[in-house]
Design a protein around this motif. Structure first.
Motif, PDB file in Angstrom:
ATOM      1  N   UNK A 265      35.961  63.999  57.783  1.00  0.00           N
ATOM      2  CA  UNK A 265      34.356  64.318  57.080  1.00  0.00           C
ATOM      3  C   UNK A 265      33.680  64.314  57.274  1.00  0.00           C
ATOM      4  N   UNK A 266      33.378  62.475  56.966  1.00  0.00           N
ATOM      5  CA  UNK A 266      32.223  62.151  56.699  1.00  0.00           C
ATOM      6  C   UNK A 266      31.190  61.946  57.871  1.00  0.00           C
ATOM      7  N   UNK A 267      32.644  61.570  59.094  1.00  0.00           N
ATOM      8  CA  UNK A 267      31.530  61.187  60.421  1.00  0.00           C
ATOM      9  C   UNK A 267      30.689  62.673  60.942  1.00  0.00           C
ATOM     10  N   UNK A 268      31.820  63.507  60.740  1.00  0.00           N
ATOM     11  CA  UNK A 268      30.975  65.224  61.035  1.00  0.00           C
ATOM     12  C   UNK A 268      29.777  65.430  60.348  1.00  0.00           C
ATOM     13  N   UNK A 269      30.010  65.281  59.311  1.00  0.00           N
ATOM     14  CA  UNK A 269      28.826  64.894  57.937  1.00  0.00           C
ATOM     15  C   UNK A 269      27.276  64.213  58.713  1.00  0.00           C
ATOM     16  N   UNK A 270      28.167  63.381  59.141  1.00  0.00           N
ATOM     17  CA  UNK A 270      26.789  62.554  59.205  1.00  0.00           C
ATOM     18  C   UNK A 270      26.254  62.228  60.943  1.00  0.00           C
ATOM     19  N   UNK A 271      27.069  62.652  62.135  1.00  0.00           N
ATOM     20  CA  UNK A 271      26.820  62.696  63.282  1.00  0.00           C
ATOM     21  C   UNK A 271      25.976  64.260  63.811  1.00  0.00           C
ATOM     22  N   UNK A 272      24.813  64.088  64.393  1.00  0.00           N
ATOM     23  CA  UNK A 272      24.190  64.898  64.710  1.00  0.00           C
ATOM     24  C   UNK A 272      25.314  65.808  65.863  1.00  0.00           C
ATOM     25  N   UNK A 273      25.325  67.235  65.632  1.00  0.00           N
ATOM     26  CA  UNK A 273      25.674  67.335  66.936  1.00  0.00           C
ATOM     27  C   UNK A 273      27.353  68.070  67.155  1.00  0.00           C
ATOM     28  N   UNK A 274      28.273  68.377  65.909  1.00  0.00           N
ATOM     29  CA  UNK A 274      29.783  67.742  65.701  1.00  0.00           C
ATOM     30  C   UNK A 274      29.892  69.035  64.935  1.00  0.00           C
ATOM     31  N   UNK A 275      31.079  70.001  65.851  1.00  0.00           N
ATOM     32  CA  UNK A 275      31.413  70.952  65.204  1.00  0.00           C
ATOM     33  C   UNK A 275      32.769  70.431  64.646  1.00  0.00           C
ATOM     34  N   UNK A 276      32.930  70.647  63.178  1.00  0.00           N
ATOM     35  CA  UNK A 276      34.234  70.040  62.886  1.00  0.00           C
ATOM     36  C   UNK A 276      35.022  71.536  62.252  1.00  0.00           C
ATOM     37  N   UNK A 277      36.417  71.187  62.263  1.00  0.00           N
ATOM     38  CA  UNK A 277      37.793  72.032  62.068  1.00  0.00           C
ATOM     39  C   UNK A 277      38.468  70.637  61.601  1.00  0.00           C
ATOM     40  N   UNK A 278      39.298  72.174  60.766  1.00  0.00           N
ATOM     41  CA  UNK A 278      40.539  71.064  60.007  1.00  0.00           C
ATOM     42  C   UNK A 278      41.292  72.044  60.214  1.00  0.00           C
ATOM     43  N   UNK A 279      42.595  71.834  60.699  1.00  0.00           N
ATOM     44  CA  UNK A 279      43.768  72.214  61.175  1.00  0.00           C
ATOM     45  C   UNK A 279      44.468  71.897  60.095  1.00  0.00           C
ATOM     46  N   UNK A 280      45.256  72.557  58.122  1.00  0.00           N
ATOM     47  CA  UNK A 280      46.953  72.219  57.562  1.00  0.00           C
ATOM     48  C   UNK A 280      47.327  72.203  58.267  1.00  0.00           C
ATOM     49  N   UNK A 281      48.808  71.615  58.791  1.00  0.00           N
ATOM     50  CA  UNK A 281      49.920  72.414  58.694  1.00  0.00           C
ATOM     51  C   UNK A 281      50.699  72.432  57.507  1.00  0.00           C
ATOM     52  N   UNK A 282      49.855  72.509  56.277  1.00  0.00           N
ATOM     53  CA  UNK A 282      51.148  73.330  55.479  1.00  0.00           C
ATOM     54  C   UNK A 282      50.848  75.216  55.578  1.00  0.00           C
ATOM     55  N   UNK A 283      49.537  74.964  56.452  1.00  0.00           N
ATOM     56  CA  UNK A 283      48.743  76.986  56.446  1.00  0.00           C
ATOM     57  C   UNK A 283      49.188  76.742  57.449  1.00  0.00           C
ATOM     58  N   UNK A 284      49.764  76.119  58.918  1.00  0.00           N
ATOM     59  CA  UNK A 284      49.759  76.960  60.354  1.00  0.00           C
ATOM     60  C   UNK A 284      51.464  77.351  60.362  1.00  0.00           C
ATOM     61  N   UNK A 285      51.982  76.318  59.188  1.00  0.00           N
ATOM     62  CA  UNK A 285      53.848  76.655  59.430  1.00  0.00           C
ATOM     63  C   UNK A 285      54.145  76.082  60.391  1.00  0.00           C
ATOM     64  N   UNK A 286      53.666  74.479  60.425  1.00  0.00           N
ATOM     65  CA  UNK A 286      54.174  73.553  61.608  1.00  0.00           C
ATOM     66  C   UNK A 286      54.540  72.296  60.874  1.00  0.00           C
ATOM     67  N   UNK A 287      55.684  71.953  61.706  1.00  0.00           N
ATOM     68  CA  UNK A 287      56.050  70.343  61.423  1.00  0.00           C
ATOM     69  C   UNK A 287      56.886  69.575  62.334  1.00  0.00           C
ATOM     70  N   UNK A 288      56.961  68.362  62.484  1.00  0.00           N
ATOM     71  CA  UNK A 288      57.144  67.187  63.492  1.00  0.00           C
ATOM     72  C   UNK A 288      59.189  68.033  64.034  1.00  0.00           C
ATOM     73  N   UNK A 289      58.933  68.022  65.427  1.00  0.00           N
ATOM     74  CA  UNK A 289      60.172  68.311  65.731  1.00  0.00           C
ATOM     75  C   UNK A 289      60.528  70.126  65.138  1.00  0.00           C
ATOM     76  N   UNK A 290      59.825  70.677  65.435  1.00  0.00           N
ATOM     77  CA  UNK A 290      59.899  72.201  65.859  1.00  0.00           C
ATOM     78  C   UNK A 290      59.354  72.628  66.669  1.00  0.00           C
TER      79      UNK A 290
END
Length: 624
Positions: A265-290
């Motif tokens: 988040x800090x890199x995305x906030x301080x370096x111009x030109x980055x559109x940042x998207x955070x994906x949370x596995x809890x919300x996506x319903x995914x896990x290793x070996x699925x």
């Protein structure tokens, strides 16, 4: 869709007269025929010598060289300077035809490998082993799969492919084809060694900026992984110097407790030109070996791919890039391999004459792995005093010894040894251990070329990561139509980094000092001073527990066990321990699961009709 490059050294028809299915001609010369399969037009480029010259330089993949650089390389190749030809920037196959002979080579890391085979179908080479195996009806080499599970520090790949009767050209070597002569595999002349560290740092900086920057210039829409670590952040920051990028960060319930997301988040906030998207596995319903319930529907890869264990996670992580219409998704893969150094760099330092410093680093290693310092010093001295061929011979004897105790486990100080067995060696039957022992013994004649274990381990780790990235890219293209790039694995970048001695790429108390030196001024200083690295162990445990029935079924149906090479009871016991959260060899379990899934796909993946089609009358006239 299949994606590979294939060629033959003559225009004469083979006995069975076949052509690659859906192949597009790249070169059609009297002594060389080359086809691409699954490549875009801009990925397959041919450069001709000026005037009436016979020379041709063809590349397939992502060659980043300019037209002028290609012409200069072709001219150098005509004078015998093959290093200039095979080290063009990017990650690609290279074919150099001089008129009287043809040189074929993959990239220097192994992202684009090279295999060849000679049988009743004639001589064929390809950037994948599976189409050659399908042509010859060759079976998978089970001892190769066992070695991948059970060994460290052994170049079990070398010139052997993972299918019987198929040969491998090691990265850094080329296949030389001349009319009426046997094929030869020869090493490519190495680049200049680094004499002064500042010179090496400058090479690394220049090579990485070109590897990332030229990719960003080529594509209209570029996306990046942004984990928050030094490697992915470096790629993102260099790409955004050329054009705006979408950067994707993946997290889950366990990873959210670490600091990767905060750094991202800090890199995305301080370096111009980055559109940042955070994906949370809890919300996506995914896990290793699925997503492994139906092996027959899984992507086909040339090698077993650890990415299969992350299939559902990758789907969630790459979804924003695919939706964005990304033409190139850039990752930091390979950064650990080229910017850092294997634990055995301490032995290299000792052998180079810096014995006091090496012993001090041995003490640091002992504290990190929680063993007595004398154990680390003892192993360091033993490795330094033992030639690699002798170490391999001892390992072969140990693997074939009976009985092999089930209670045996690797020791932390094995990381300082030339070679050793992994925890998975306990799973092998007597026949399995004997197969591995014979493979190790077969490598002894070639082992004398290796003088320092750190350099050997760096090379083997790099080739492993390159192969993993290649299968990751294959899966991403098949599933999500997304091309994935790893600039750190480009030949020029890897060569520049590994030309610096391993013990100079590591410094006590400093995380990736080479990155700090080479990328200063290009990345935020606070990022280069980061000392932490997030581990994914707890996420792996969660995924094992969530998918226990499916994973247990994969081990129970083990083809390695059916071949009498693996005892599934021992592997199942370790899997059950991991599922309950107990200590277990997670990496070995992951490798076993994907190897079994790969074997399960072979029945349909290696059908001849999937890769080849009959040639037109006259043996390939369609390519004239």
């Amino acid at each position: 869709m299949n994606r590979f490059v294939v060629g033959m050294p003559t225009a004469e028809p083979t006995r069975e007269a076949v052509l690659p299915r859906n192949g597009t001609p790249l070169l059609a010369l009297p002594r060389t025929r080359v086809w691409t399969v699954g490549h875009d037009a801009q990925e397959a480029v041919v450069t001709a010598a000026p005037g009436e010259g016979e020379g041709r330089l063809a590349t397939a993949g992502r060659c980043l060289a300019t037209a002028a650089e290609r012409q200069a390389a072709l001219a150098a190749g005509g004078r015998g300077d093959l290093g200039a030809v095979l080290r063009l920037p990017g990650s690609h196959l290279t074919v150099l035809n001089t008129g009287h002979e043809t040189w074929v080579a993959g990239d220097g890391s192994g992202v684009v490998p090279l295999y060849w085979m000679e049988d009743t179908n004639g001589l064929w080479w390809a950037t994948a082993a599976m189409p050659l195996a399908a042509l010859a009806g060759a079976a998978p080499d089970m001892s190769w799969l066992l070695a991948d599970l059970a060994l460290t520090g052994v170049d079990f790949r070398l010139r052997s492919a993972h299918f019987e009767r198929v040969h491998r050209v090691p990265p850094g070597s080329a296949l030389v084809l001349r009319e009426h002569a046997a094929p030869r595999v020869v090493p490519v002349p190495a680049g200049l060694p680094v004499r002064l560290l500042p010179e090496g740092v400058a090479r690394v900086r220049e090579a990485l900026m070109a590897a990332v920057g030229r990719r960003a210039q080529l594509y209209e829409r570029v996306t990046c992984d942004l984990s928050g670590g030094v490697d992915s952040s470096a790629v993102t920051c260099l790409a955004v110097r050329e054009r705006p990028v979408l950067a994707v960060t993946y997290t889950d319930a366990r990873m959210a407790q670490d600091d990767d997301v905060l750094y991202a988040r800090r890199v995305a906030a301080e370096v111009r030109g980055i559109t940042h998207k955070v994906i949370d596995g809890r919300h996506a319903g995914v896990a290793h070996f699925g997503g492994l319930e139906e092996p027959g529907t899984l992507p086909v890869t040339d090698l077993p791919s650890m990415s299969l264990g992350l299939l559902s996670v990758l789907a969630a992580r790459l979804a924003p890039a695919a939706a964005h219409g990304s033409a190139a998704h850039l990752t930091g893969r390979g950064g650990d391999n080229v910017l850092a150094a294997a634990s055995s760099h301490r032995v290299d330092q000792f052998l180079a004459g810096y014995r006091v410093q090496a012993l001090r680093r041995g003490s640091d290693f002992a504290r990190a792995v929680r063993i007595a310092p004398w154990r680390a010093w003892e192993q360091l001295a033993s490795t330094a005093a033992t030639p690699y061929p002798r170490a391999l011979a001892c390992l072969a004897d140990r693997m074939s010894a009976a009985p092999f105790p089930y209670a045996w486990r690797p020791s932390p100080q094995d990381a300082l040894a030339w070679c050793s067995a992994t925890a998975a060696a306990r799973w092998l039957t007597k026949a399995g251990r004997q197969a591995v022992a014979e493979l190790v013994a077969a490598r002894v004649p070639d082992a004398g070329a290796y003088r320092a274990p750190g350099a050997l381990h760096d090379r083997l780790d790099l080739e492993w990561m390159a192969a993993e990235h290649a299968t990751f890219d294959t899966i991403a293209r098949q599933r999500w139509g997304l091309a994935v790039h790893a600039p750190f694995l480009d030949t020029a970048v890897a060569d520049a980094c590994l030309a610096i001695p391993s013990y100079r790429r590591a410094r006590p108390g400093v995380y990736k000092p080479l990155a700090r030196a080479a990328l200063s001024g290009l990345l935020p200083g606070w990022l280069l001073r980061r000392q932490t690295k997030t581990l994914f162990t707890t996420s792996v445990f969660d995924g094992l527990a969530a998918n226990a029935p499916v994973l247990g079924g994969i081990v129970a149906r083990s083809q390695l066990a059916q071949a009498g090479l693996l005892d599934p009871r021992h592997a199942a016991a370790d899997l059950e321990a991991a599922i309950t959260g107990a200590p277990a060899p997670l990496g070995n379990l992951h490798a076993l699961l994907v190897a079994e899934l790969w074997l399960a796909r072979l029945a349909t993946a290696t059908s001849r009709a999937a890769w080849w089609q009959p040639a037109l009358r006259g043996g390939g006239a369609a390519c004239a």
